[in-house]
Every structure is written in C-alpha cells, then in structure tokens.
Design a protein around this motif. Sequence first.
Motif, short mmCIF file in Angstrom:
data_model
loop_
_atom_site.label_atom_id
_atom_site.label_comp_id
_atom_site.label_asym_id
_atom_site.label_seq_id
_atom_site.Cartn_x
_atom_site.Cartn_y
_atom_site.Cartn_z
N VAL A 122 0.84 -1.19 0.00
CA VAL A 122 0.00 0.00 0.00
C VAL A 122 0.88 1.25 0.00
O VAL A 122 2.07 1.19 0.31
CB VAL A 122 -0.95 0.02 1.22
CG1 VAL A 122 -1.85 -1.20 1.23
CG2 VAL A 122 -0.17 0.10 2.54
N GLY A 123 0.28 2.38 -0.36
CA GLY A 123 1.02 3.64 -0.40
C GLY A 123 0.44 4.53 -1.48
O GLY A 123 -0.23 4.07 -2.40
N VAL A 124 0.72 5.82 -1.38
CA VAL A 124 0.17 6.77 -2.37
C VAL A 124 0.95 6.70 -3.67
O VAL A 124 2.06 6.16 -3.72
CB VAL A 124 0.18 8.23 -1.83
CG1 VAL A 124 -0.64 8.35 -0.55
CG2 VAL A 124 1.60 8.73 -1.61
N MET A 239 2.58 -4.15 3.61
CA MET A 239 3.77 -3.29 3.54
C MET A 239 3.40 -1.90 3.03
O MET A 239 2.84 -1.75 1.94
CB MET A 239 4.81 -3.92 2.61
CG MET A 239 6.11 -3.13 2.51
SD MET A 239 7.27 -3.90 1.37
CE MET A 239 7.54 -5.47 2.19
N LEU A 240 3.71 -0.89 3.82
CA LEU A 240 3.49 0.50 3.43
C LEU A 240 4.78 1.06 2.85
O LEU A 240 5.83 1.01 3.49
CB LEU A 240 3.07 1.33 4.65
CG LEU A 240 2.99 2.84 4.46
CD1 LEU A 240 1.98 3.22 3.38
CD2 LEU A 240 2.63 3.54 5.79
N VAL A 241 4.69 1.57 1.63
CA VAL A 241 5.85 2.18 0.97
C VAL A 241 5.76 3.70 1.14
O VAL A 241 4.73 4.30 0.83
CB VAL A 241 5.92 1.81 -0.52
CG1 VAL A 241 7.14 2.47 -1.18
CG2 VAL A 241 5.98 0.29 -0.70
N VAL A 263 -0.93 -2.04 9.08
CA VAL A 263 0.39 -2.07 8.43
C VAL A 263 1.36 -2.86 9.31
O VAL A 263 1.45 -2.62 10.51
CB VAL A 263 0.92 -0.63 8.21
CG1 VAL A 263 2.33 -0.66 7.65
CG2 VAL A 263 -0.02 0.14 7.29
N SER A 264 2.07 -3.81 8.70
CA SER A 264 2.98 -4.64 9.49
C SER A 264 4.45 -4.42 9.15
O SER A 264 5.33 -4.88 9.88
CB SER A 264 2.63 -6.12 9.31
OG SER A 264 2.54 -6.47 7.94
N SER A 265 4.74 -3.72 8.05
CA SER A 265 6.13 -3.42 7.72
C SER A 265 6.20 -2.16 6.86
O SER A 265 5.19 -1.74 6.28
CB SER A 265 6.80 -4.59 6.99
OG SER A 265 6.26 -4.74 5.68
N LEU A 266 7.38 -1.58 6.79
CA LEU A 266 7.60 -0.35 6.02
C LEU A 266 8.76 -0.53 5.05
O LEU A 266 9.74 -1.21 5.35
CB LEU A 266 7.93 0.82 6.95
CG LEU A 266 6.90 1.21 8.01
CD1 LEU A 266 7.50 2.23 8.97
CD2 LEU A 266 5.64 1.77 7.37
N PHE A 287 6.06 5.00 14.98
CA PHE A 287 5.01 4.05 14.59
C PHE A 287 5.26 2.63 15.09
O PHE A 287 4.36 1.79 15.01
CB PHE A 287 4.81 4.08 13.07
CG PHE A 287 4.28 5.39 12.59
CD1 PHE A 287 2.93 5.69 12.67
CD2 PHE A 287 5.14 6.37 12.10
CE1 PHE A 287 2.44 6.91 12.26
CE2 PHE A 287 4.66 7.60 11.69
CZ PHE A 287 3.31 7.87 11.77
N LYS A 288 6.45 2.38 15.59
CA LYS A 288 6.77 1.06 16.15
C LYS A 288 6.46 -0.06 15.15
O LYS A 288 6.09 -1.18 15.53
CB LYS A 288 5.99 0.81 17.45
CG LYS A 288 6.19 1.89 18.52
CD LYS A 288 7.63 1.94 19.01
CE LYS A 288 7.81 2.86 20.20
NZ LYS A 288 7.72 4.28 19.89
#
Length: 317
Positions: A122-124, A239-241, A263-266, A287-288
Amino acid sequence: MGIFSSIFSREKKETLDKGLEKTKQNIFTKLARAVVGKSKVDDEVLDNLEEVLITSDVGVDTTLKIIERIQQRVERDKYVGTDELNAILRDEIAALLEENNSTETEDFSLPNVDGPYVIMVVGVNGVGKTTTIGKLAAQYTKLGKKVYLGAADTFRAAAVEQLCIWGERVGCPVIKQKMGSDPASVAFDTLSSAKANNADVVIIDTAGRLHNKVNLMNELSKIKQVMQKIIPNAPHDVMLVLDGSTGQNAFEQAKQFTKATEVSSLAITKLDGTAKGGVVIGISDQFKIPVRYIGVGEGIDHLQVFNKREFVDSLFK
C-alpha cells in the motif's frame, strides 16, 4: 564468510554509504554550526542540536526523546566535550532504532507458511510502490522462489503497465484485468492462480490514491477479506511504501495508512536523492512498525534489507 559474500557485503555497504551521503552531509554541516565556539555540551548546544535533528526530518517527538537521553548522559558524566557529541548522538540513535525495530531480518528470506506468502503493498502514487514490488520480486526470484504479481491498482493504466514490465524483466507472471475492474477480484484471481501453481510468494499492488480518501479503509478491507477465501491468513504482510524524500509528509502518510489498515512493515524509498534520511529514525520510533527495506538507488539491487547498525554507521562514520 566466503570471499564472494564478503565482496557482496562490501558493495552493499558502499551503496548504502553513497545513498545516505546527502543526509550525512546535511546533518554534519548543521552539527558543526551547532557547536561552533563551544568546547562543552551545555544547554545552548543541546538547543542547537534539537534544531539540527528537527530540520533533518527526524521529527519533533523523536528529537525530544534523543535530546532527553543526551541530557541525562551529560548530567551523569558532568563534563562532555563537543568533540564527543557525534559519538554520543550515534549511540543514542542506534539504541533508539534497536528498541523500535527489534524484528530485523538479515536478508530477503521469508517465513514458512501454508501456501504462498502473501504481501499486500500500500502507499500513495509516486512513492515508488510498483518499483519496490518489482525489486522485491527480483530478490525473491534470485533466491529461487516462484513469484506471482497481482496488478490490483486497476485505476491507473501506467501502474499495470509498469508492473507487467517488471514481471517480464524478473520472469514472473502478472495477473491483471481490464482497467476499472474490482481490485479485490484481481487479488482473488492472483491468489487462486498462485496457489494452483504452487507459488512461493504473491505480491499484490494496490491503488495509490490519496491517503485521505475515506473509501481507502473499505477497499483495503475488502481486498483482505477476498484474499482470505483462498488463503486464510492472507495477507501475511501489509507493507506500506513511503517516499523518504518527502520528509514530514511521509509521517502524515504513515499516520493515515496505519489508521486505514493494519500495516505490518515499512519500505522507505528514494533515500539516495535526499538530505531527509533522518525520517527513517523518526518513523521507526513513532510508529513502532519494522522498517524492513530502504531504497538507496535506482538499480535493481539498490533496495536493501534495513540493517539499523549499518544505517547508523553510514550516517556517522
């Protein structure tokens, strides 16, 4: 460590050093101004350091936390020279990252699960989401994994086209439908095909519409629900980009997406073209959520597994 592993590790570290060069120069130039004419770390130096960190996009809350830690150290040791400030700052940032990113992995290996390991990305628009997916697919393929990609961003022809180009480049199937199709339907088809063909990894690209759209939560929830009809625990990773070059805007995007979905990872991209690499420290702290990958160049191998020790070393070496 064998000679080839050693060479690869050295090249990876050199890429990281080069990618963080602008951030490093930015921080050290400001640090030098912060301590000019001072031999001891006092309240004025700490005030100046606070400004350095905030203007380096570390974020206000994280900056205050770092300053408080340094202040305690100064009070405990009574006299701390400004020549020690770099080392102290390095230690405290490293400690902070250690606390907030404890689930660090050393490579691109994935947990064993029943069926394909599913990642929903996910991400814009514009953050490097599709490129990150392509580079991840390349890494997994290199490890001998069978990878399937799902083009669930059905609102942008360019996104589907770009994902297909990556699929051809990497050598993995891309499941797509006509433009405007239901993204959940694409996800369903992708997981069905991947499961039937014994795939190891599935990566689903989602629509990158603006993060403040109210229907985002509903859309992502629907995609997840449909996935779970095929693979009960999917997605295993959301995963958030984020684009590191946007600085504080990346914080806002992280805030909105963590409200919209679990969200579980970046993955933080484009760090090589910016002096705002301090955003990695603040986002990790606030955001931990584990920072799993960082982008430090345009090459296919320039998406790196985030190693907090190497990251801090590259900033302060």
